[in-house]
Design an enzyme around this catalytic site. Structure first.
Site, PDB file in Angstrom:
ATOM      1  N   ASP A   1       4.329   0.882   4.356  1.00  0.00           N
ATOM      2  CA  ASP A   1       4.200  -0.345   5.144  1.00  0.00           C
ATOM      3  C   ASP A   1       4.122  -1.531   4.195  1.00  0.00           C
ATOM      4  O   ASP A   1       4.413  -1.414   3.009  1.00  0.00           O
ATOM      5  CB  ASP A   1       2.976  -0.250   6.054  1.00  0.00           C
ATOM      6  CG  ASP A   1       1.701   0.057   5.262  1.00  0.00           C
ATOM      7  OD1 ASP A   1       1.754   0.078   4.011  1.00  0.00           O
ATOM      8  OD2 ASP A   1       0.646   0.273   5.888  1.00  0.00           O
TER       9      ASP A   1
ATOM     10  N   GLU B   1       4.756  10.619   4.264  1.00  0.00           N
ATOM     11  CA  GLU B   1       4.161   9.360   3.802  1.00  0.00           C
ATOM     12  C   GLU B   1       4.127   9.327   2.285  1.00  0.00           C
ATOM     13  O   GLU B   1       4.000  10.367   1.615  1.00  0.00           O
ATOM     14  CB  GLU B   1       2.731   9.231   4.350  1.00  0.00           C
ATOM     15  CG  GLU B   1       2.019   7.945   3.966  1.00  0.00           C
ATOM     16  CD  GLU B   1       2.593   6.733   4.668  1.00  0.00           C
ATOM     17  OE1 GLU B   1       3.579   6.180   4.141  1.00  0.00           O
ATOM     18  OE2 GLU B   1       2.070   6.340   5.712  1.00  0.00           O
TER      19      GLU B   1
ATOM     20  N   ASP C   1       0.801  -1.217   0.000  1.00  0.00           N
ATOM     21  CA  ASP C   1       0.000   0.000   0.000  1.00  0.00           C
ATOM     22  C   ASP C   1       0.837   1.272   0.000  1.00  0.00           C
ATOM     23  O   ASP C   1       0.681   2.139  -0.849  1.00  0.00           O
ATOM     24  CB  ASP C   1      -0.924  -0.056   1.221  1.00  0.00           C
ATOM     25  CG  ASP C   1      -1.419   1.294   1.656  1.00  0.00           C
ATOM     26  OD1 ASP C   1      -1.994   1.978   0.812  1.00  0.00           O
ATOM     27  OD2 ASP C   1      -1.229   1.652   2.828  1.00  0.00           O
TER      28      ASP C   1
ATOM     29  N   TYR D   1      -8.383   2.302   5.790  1.00  0.00           N
ATOM     30  CA  TYR D   1      -9.079   2.666   4.562  1.00  0.00           C
ATOM     31  C   TYR D   1     -10.573   2.384   4.707  1.00  0.00           C
ATOM     32  O   TYR D   1     -11.155   1.608   3.959  1.00  0.00           O
ATOM     33  CB  TYR D   1      -8.496   1.910   3.365  1.00  0.00           C
ATOM     34  CG  TYR D   1      -7.116   2.378   2.981  1.00  0.00           C
ATOM     35  CD1 TYR D   1      -6.943   3.525   2.209  1.00  0.00           C
ATOM     36  CD2 TYR D   1      -5.985   1.688   3.394  1.00  0.00           C
ATOM     37  CE1 TYR D   1      -5.678   3.971   1.850  1.00  0.00           C
ATOM     38  CE2 TYR D   1      -4.720   2.129   3.051  1.00  0.00           C
ATOM     39  CZ  TYR D   1      -4.565   3.272   2.281  1.00  0.00           C
ATOM     40  OH  TYR D   1      -3.316   3.717   1.942  1.00  0.00           O
TER      41      TYR D   1
END
Length: 622
Positions: free
Chosen positions: A73, A442, A70, A222
């Site tokens: 991670d 991120e 994703d 999500y």
């Protein structure tokens, strides 16, 4: 200073030459290779990534290897993965000439096929789809490379008993869009993808529910905030394009009526397209497919809100011109809107009466992408490995390359995550390039999806070029570390402690055979006394598989070695204890050697003292 609808932008000197959209596209596609989560395709280009997560689905009796990790991670979330697939396919359909002109179509299609293969693999029965691999909590407790993940990776699914219309609908859209990309060059593959898309849409439409109500672990990461109505419309629109069957368009238009803002005031316009919400993309796609003004009204209300304002309201703008929606992934939202704004501007060019709006939307789209590439108050790029002062510390485990399961070690990120768009600055254009400041740093596949699409559209208008000899990776860090110290010594013995540490990163790995050699120089011992068989090697403590007696290394020079054999030991770069093994071994010498023996002659004794020191003089054989 350039003004657009009253918004001020600064163009720093460093940005004077303008962006090279081709280079950024080239690198953005490369980023997806870093996210591949399984056996790697032929021609794979990243030396610091290897095959990973090769047992995904095994505990559940299915093969779920492959797909994309994703973000930074190692969880595979099928909802944003499918969204990413749809958008990447859409970009190829809109701008294939951009990809082909830069010889990037082969990489774009390889990425697309890799992830589409996984979506089809996860569809294990007509009414069954695996929506997540890996547990969020277990995964986020580990900060290390994916190739040596030590934790369990459970898989979660939707089915008739607990459905997910949003997830299945987006997966249907992804495969329908993919089928269009490959329709000419591989009709067999396209037909398979389309059939799977049909089945997934039937699942979504027949058994209705929100997927994150069933896959509860996904709700923390999500959650489907917008529900499933937008995905039912979205999936039907892509199936209509792939099949030409009017029934799918009828479903989409009927379902469109049910899309409403949370306050019930009409179609939403104060957010944007994302992995969760496809409403805004539906406005644009329906406008293009039907030429119906009713959809244009919804599309323009939303785009006006993002540009010149709608009924006195407008999206927040940073002082430097970023259309700022939310702190988490600010550039992602701006890029998503830019992509759709560019598409819609092209649509409006067919209508001379709306040339002004077309220009506003197009300039907005270009402006937001340019902000990410350097046209901002800091004059910095927000794409790793591109432009001036790009991010160096993305929140990404594999790129960081820690071997101790630590966010802070090593201090410097070991690998360049080329092409990754970071989350971006706050509403005041402030950014922190710190690995632990993940709101800023991120990265994610969905962050890059529409960003890639916008780049391809801009290349059609402004051109661009790729970088020659890309990628040019170089190993910059040591992969094995050996530390030693003197444990104790006497007149007839020497005890050494040696500790080996696995810092492998090209790629991270657990070697099947691993040996370390301690080399001794016994030339000071008179030849008539020099019988190496009289030296006894014993261990006080050993995590090795075996420790040898003396072996000949170079008889002419009276060099011998002790072999510390770690073969079969699980030494992986996944934590302080997991990455290290220690041996304490003692040389006991015969009494007759006492006047001659001098351990300081030993090549492996250099710089050794009573405390641990790095010792490059013990060769490691992998």
């Amino acid at each position: 200073m350039v003004l657009l609808n009253g918004i001020g932008f600064t163009h720093p000197e460093a940005y004077a030459a303008g962006p090279n959209y081709g280079e950024v596209l080239q690198k953005s596609l490369y980023f997806y290779e870093a996210q591949m989560a399984g056996p790697l395709p032929e021609g794979y280009r990243i030396p610091w990534r290897g095959p990973a997560a090769l047992n995904d689905g095994a505990a559940e009796g299915v093969d779920l290897t492959g797909g994309f990790f994703d973000a930074g991670d190692h969880v595979k979330f099928a909802f944003p993965m499918s969204y990413t697939t749809t958008v990447l396919a859409w970009s190829l359909l809109l701008s294939e000439n951009s990809y082909r002109s830069l010889d990037q179509d082969v990489y774009a299609k390889r990425n697309l096929r890799y992830v589409a293969d996984w979506i089809m693999k996860a569809h294990t029965a007509p009414f069954e789809f695996w929506g997540q691999v890996g547990n969020g909590g277990l995964d986020h407790a580990y900060w290390g490379p994916p190739e040596v993940m030590p934790m369990a990776r459970p898989a979660y699914k939707i089915d008739r008993s607990c459905p997910g219309s949003d997830l299945a609908g987006e997966a249907a859209a992804a495969l329908a869009a993919t089928s269009l990309v490959f329709a000419k060059e591989d009709p067999g593959y396209a037909a398979k993808a389309l059939q799977e898309a049909r089945e997934l849409y039937e699942f979504a439409d027949t058994y209705r529910g929100v997927y994150s109500d069933c896959i509860r672990d996904a709700a923390s990461y999500y959650r489907s905030w917008s529900g499933y109505q937008d995905e039912l419309v979205w999936g039907a629109l892509w199936l209509y394009q792939a099949t030409g069957e009017a029934g799918y368009l009828q479903k989409a238009e009927a379902g469109y009526e049910a899309i409403q803002s949370s306050d019930g005031s009409g179609k939403p316009y104060k957010w944007t397209m994302s992995w969760d919400d496809k409403s805004y993309a539906a406005y644009v796609l329906l406008s293009r497919l039907t030429q119906n003004p009713r959809y244009e009204v919804d599309a323009e209300r939303w785009l006006d809100y993002w540009t010149q304002g709608y009924q006195g309201q407008r999206i927040t703008y940073s002082p430097g011109g970023l259309a700022w929606l939310d702190s988490w992934g600010s550039l992602r939202y701006a890029a998503n809107t830019a992509f759709l704004a560019l598409i819609y501007a092209d649509h409006l060019e067919q209508n001379p009466g709306k040339a002004g709006k077309a220009r506003i939307y197009h300039e907005f789209g270009k402006r937001q992408i340019d902000y990410a590439l350097g046209a901002n108050p800091s004059g910095r790029s927000y794409v790793v490995g591109y432009g001036t002062n790009p991010p160096k510390n993305p929140h990404h485990r594999a790129a960081h390359g820690s071997w101790t399961n630590s966010l802070q070690s090593p201090v410097e990120t070991r690998h360049t995550l080329y092409g990754a768009l970071v989350g971006g600055p706050d509403r005041n254009d402030q950014y922190s390039d710190q690995r632990d400041q993940y709101v800023y740093t991120e990265v994610a596949t969905d962050y890059n999806a529409a960003f890639t699409g916008a780049l391809a559209l801009l290349i059609q208008d402004y051109g661009g070029s790729t970088v020659a000899n890309f990628p040019n990776h170089q190993k910059t860090t040591q992969e094995w570390s050996v530390e030693t110290k003197v444990n104790s010594r006497g007149q007839d013995y020497l005890e050494i402690a040696a500790r080996i540490e696995n810092r492998t990163a090209y790629p991270p790995r657990q070697p099947k055979k691993l040996r370390v050699h301690y080399i001794l120089d016994l030339s000071e011992i008179p030849a008539e006394l020099r019988d190496p068989g009289q030296v006894k090697i014993t261990t006080a403590y050993s995590q090795a598989t075996a420790v040898s007696q003396l072996k000949v290394f170079d008889a002419a020079r009276a060099l011998y070695l002790v072999e510390l054999d770690f073969s079969g030991q699980k030494i992986i770069p996944a934590g302080q204890s997991e990455s290290r093994r220690e041996v304490q071994f003692r040389f006991s010498y015969p009494a007759g050697w006492k006047p001659f023996w001098n351990e300081k002659n030993d090549p492996s004794f250099a710089n050794m003292g009573n405390g641990w020191v790095s010792n490059p003089h013990l060769p490691v054989h992998e």
